[in-house]
Motif scaffolding. Structure first.
Motif, PDB file in Angstrom:
ATOM      1  N   VAL A  84       0.913  -1.293   0.201  1.00 28.58           N
ATOM      2  CA  VAL A  84      -0.010   0.017   0.093  1.00 28.58           C
ATOM      3  C   VAL A  84       0.879   1.256  -0.020  1.00 28.58           C
ATOM      4  O   VAL A  84       2.114   1.113   0.702  1.00 28.58           O
ATOM      5  CB  VAL A  84      -1.100   0.121   1.286  1.00 28.58           C
ATOM      6  N   PHE A  85       0.363   2.395  -0.726  1.00 29.39           N
ATOM      7  CA  PHE A  85       0.989   3.565  -0.698  1.00 29.39           C
ATOM      8  C   PHE A  85      -0.062   4.614  -0.841  1.00 29.39           C
ATOM      9  O   PHE A  85      -1.073   4.538  -1.346  1.00 29.39           O
ATOM     10  CB  PHE A  85       2.287   3.529  -1.707  1.00 29.39           C
ATOM     11  N   ALA A  86       0.549   6.002  -0.666  1.00 27.90           N
ATOM     12  CA  ALA A  86      -0.391   6.926  -0.931  1.00 27.90           C
ATOM     13  C   ALA A  86       0.224   8.136  -1.762  1.00 27.90           C
ATOM     14  O   ALA A  86       1.593   8.219  -1.743  1.00 27.90           O
ATOM     15  CB  ALA A  86      -0.653   7.807   0.391  1.00 27.90           C
ATOM     16  N   SER A  87      -0.421   8.868  -2.461  1.00 21.99           N
ATOM     17  CA  SER A  87       0.183  10.013  -3.436  1.00 21.99           C
ATOM     18  C   SER A  87      -0.477  11.247  -3.029  1.00 21.99           C
ATOM     19  O   SER A  87      -1.886  11.117  -2.667  1.00 21.99           O
ATOM     20  CB  SER A  87      -0.153   9.293  -4.475  1.00 21.99           C
ATOM     21  N   ALA A  88       0.060  12.293  -3.220  1.00 22.36           N
ATOM     22  CA  ALA A  88      -0.516  13.528  -2.870  1.00 22.36           C
ATOM     23  C   ALA A  88      -0.093  14.553  -4.234  1.00 22.36           C
ATOM     24  O   ALA A  88       0.907  14.325  -5.086  1.00 22.36           O
ATOM     25  CB  ALA A  88       0.105  14.417  -1.705  1.00 22.36           C
ATOM     26  N   SER A  89      -1.166  15.182  -4.946  1.00 23.50           N
ATOM     27  CA  SER A  89      -0.960  15.846  -5.976  1.00 23.50           C
ATOM     28  C   SER A  89      -1.347  17.517  -5.875  1.00 23.50           C
ATOM     29  O   SER A  89      -2.228  17.957  -4.994  1.00 23.50           O
ATOM     30  CB  SER A  89      -2.066  15.174  -7.185  1.00 23.50           C
ATOM     31  N   SER A  90      -0.946  17.995  -7.108  1.00 19.99           N
ATOM     32  CA  SER A  90      -1.429  19.392  -7.256  1.00 19.99           C
ATOM     33  C   SER A  90      -2.860  19.639  -7.817  1.00 19.99           C
ATOM     34  O   SER A  90      -3.397  20.587  -7.968  1.00 19.99           O
ATOM     35  CB  SER A  90      -0.634  20.293  -8.092  1.00 19.99           C
ATOM     36  N   ASP A  91      -3.460  18.359  -7.969  1.00 17.89           N
ATOM     37  CA  ASP A  91      -5.026  18.381  -8.220  1.00 17.89           C
ATOM     38  C   ASP A  91      -5.772  18.411  -6.837  1.00 17.89           C
ATOM     39  O   ASP A  91      -7.018  18.655  -6.933  1.00 17.89           O
ATOM     40  CB  ASP A  91      -5.295  17.330  -9.130  1.00 17.89           C
ATOM     41  N   GLY A  92      -4.871  18.612  -5.734  1.00 15.42           N
ATOM     42  CA  GLY A  92      -5.728  18.773  -4.715  1.00 15.42           C
ATOM     43  C   GLY A  92      -6.193  17.574  -3.965  1.00 15.42           C
ATOM     44  O   GLY A  92      -6.890  17.708  -2.634  1.00 15.42           O
ATOM     45  N   SER A  93      -5.643  16.465  -4.351  1.00 17.13           N
ATOM     46  CA  SER A  93      -6.347  15.079  -3.743  1.00 17.13           C
ATOM     47  C   SER A  93      -5.059  14.347  -3.338  1.00 17.13           C
ATOM     48  O   SER A  93      -3.986  14.482  -3.526  1.00 17.13           O
ATOM     49  CB  SER A  93      -6.822  14.152  -4.729  1.00 17.13           C
ATOM     50  N   VAL A  94      -5.559  13.288  -2.244  1.00 15.96           N
ATOM     51  CA  VAL A  94      -4.689  12.370  -2.018  1.00 15.96           C
ATOM     52  C   VAL A  94      -5.228  10.954  -2.129  1.00 15.96           C
ATOM     53  O   VAL A  94      -6.389  10.853  -1.866  1.00 15.96           O
ATOM     54  CB  VAL A  94      -4.380  12.436  -0.316  1.00 15.96           C
TER      55      VAL A  94
END
Length: 489
Positions: A321-331
């Protein structure tokens, strides 16, 4: 921090992401040097004696010294609230630090990582030693001078305090020393956007041998280069040893990305090496080291972000499992076993770019994020529901805690390695702040203290010009290293 008269401060700069970089002046010839603003003004005993005999009465000289001291305004500085007058800059209050050193390098190193060493855990003695790796930010015609720097910072002494005079001379000698910087370098073909280190245990299972230390550097030219820096680190403790030219050759160069990126993370649960990399096209790739030592990238990217991937974090307790954060405002939360390569959970956490993220290694269901609007928050992953079969749910749950103290973008965030209530935050408002989520203060106490607009959870504010990245030194309780456009601290 307190204010003092000096040269005017530089303008604030934006967080390093999506191709934005500061323009660096030509570097000095030195490899790097410590800067000690608390060091003695005079270098030798003769100079001190000469300065003391200036023909003036002692009373006159003391009066002048007192007037000089009064020129320092010891008012506390609060980011976004305190305005510096022309000619004013900030000066740290030495009494609030256990240790404080600054370090300059030939080029700005706006991403770095601390390397775990063999000197032991829970170290509280001085002088201290820290090992680290960093990537340089040389730009323009001198971009060919970029390099991966392997650093040893030793002789890091404790701040001198008034009560130290009561200690024995022997104990004082042990704790006071001159800081020393040693460095090795590996040439790079481009500016480093982000660098992370990883250690592989000895294949023989003999833990008396040192681990293999490797680094992954995401470059401006969209390549990811992996190096073995074990031999470079060993030279610090073996003076006179010579590195062969092959020591600077990459173990692997990944060319899977079509655009540059800033998101990278090694899995803590895959000892031989499993790497995630994300780019400005919103694509995420996984690269694995085989038992034979080869590096294999899955050509099927994880897709779902509509803008650049700014941060990646492996789960500290779930190896897939991993998580990502983006400039689209989402995780988004992902499972690498998914054949669809789509996120399992998709949460909108900000109306602006989510620049940084940190997964607690003490309380595994807590995730901290920092955004472009200066807000940072803590989220309970148990409240995030999986996506429906139809696709993205774009949930908007409430954070466990949220703070808008910083008025400029959050550029770095990291949980304390052993305390699940303490978080360090870096911001483009030129500060590194420490927070304790367990602290509570009632309204009456806040009014009495005159801190109605300051969250009670705020423990400490450290001024650092254009801070870009910070990391805890896990083997030295309470120690943080940060980097910005003016160097390391």
């Amino acid at each position: 921090m307190s204010k003092r008269g000096a040269d005017a401060t530089d303008d604030l700069s934006a967080p390093l992401k999506a191709g934005d970089r500061p323009v660096a002046d030509a570097p000095p010839d030195e490899v790097g040097e410590f800067e000690d603003e608390f060091e003695d003004e005079f270098e030798s005993e003769d100079e001190i004696l000469e300065a003391g005999v200036d023909g003036r009465p002692d009373a006159e000289r003391e009066a002048e010294e007192q007037r000089d001291e009064m020129d320092v305004d010891k008012q506390a500085y609060m980011p976004g609230r305190t305005k510096l007058a022309p000619g004013e800059t900030l000066s740290p209050d030495p009494s609030t630090y256990e240790m404080l050193h600054t370090l300059s390098t030939p080029w700005p190193c706006l991403s770095f990582d601390i390397v775990k060493d063999s000197l032991g855990d829970n170290r509280k003695t001085y002088p201290a030693t820290v090992y680290a790796v960093a990537g340089t930010q040389a730009e323009g015609p001198r971009s060919k001078e970029n390099e991966l720097m392997i650093l040893k910072l030793s002789g890091l002494s404790r701040m001198e305090r008034e009560d130290d005079e009561e200690e024995s001379d022997e104990e004082s000698d042990d704790e006071s020393s001159e800081p020393i910087l040693e460095s090795k370098s590996i040439p790079l073909t481009s500016t480093t956007n982000r660098i992370r280190a990883h250690q592989i245990p000895p294949s023989s299972g003999d833990y008396s041998k040192p681990p293999t230390t490797i680094t992954a550097s995401m470059l401006e030219n969209s390549q990811v280069v992996i190096h073995d820096v074990t031999s470079h680190l060993s030279t610090f403790d073996n003076p006179g040893s010579i590195l062969p030219p092959s020591a600077s050759k990459p173990l692997s160069t990944l060319r899977i990305h079509k655009s540059e990126g800033y998101a990278i993370d090694w899995s803590p649960l895959h000892p031989v090496g499993k790497l995630l990399t994300g780019d400005n096209d919103g694509l995420i790739y996984a690269t694995t080291r085989t038992e034979g030592g080869a590096w294999v990238t899955d050509t099927r990217p994880f897709t779902g972000h509509t803008s650049s991937v700014e941060e990646l974090q492996w789960s500290p307790n779930e190896r897939n499992v991993f998580a990502s954060a983006s400039s689209d405002g989402s995780v988004k939360v992902w499972d690498v076993r998914s054949k669809s390569r789509k996120p399992a959970v998709d949460v909108k956490v900000s109306n602006t770019d989510v620049n940084v993220m940190s997964w607690s290694r003490q309380t595994f269901h807590l995730l901290a994020t920092g955004a472009d609007d200066g807000q940072w928050g803590v989220w309970d992953l148990r409240h995030w529901k999986p996506n429906t079969a139809g696709g993205s749910s774009q949930l908007r749950p409430k954070p466990v805690a949220s703070f808008d103290f910083h008025k400029e973008p959050v550029t770095s965030i990291e949980w304390h390695p052993t305390d699940d209530s303490v978080i360090a935050v870096g911001s483009a408002d030129n500060t590194l702040t420490l927070w304790d989520l367990a602290v509570e203060l009632d309204d009456e106490e806040g009014r009495d203290a005159g801190l109605a607009d300051v969250p009670p959870q705020l423990l400490f504010v450290h001024y650092m010009e254009s801070v870009k990245e910070l990391h805890w030194q896990e083997q030295m309780p309470g120690t943080i290293m940060g980097t910005g456009s003016a160097g390391f601290g």
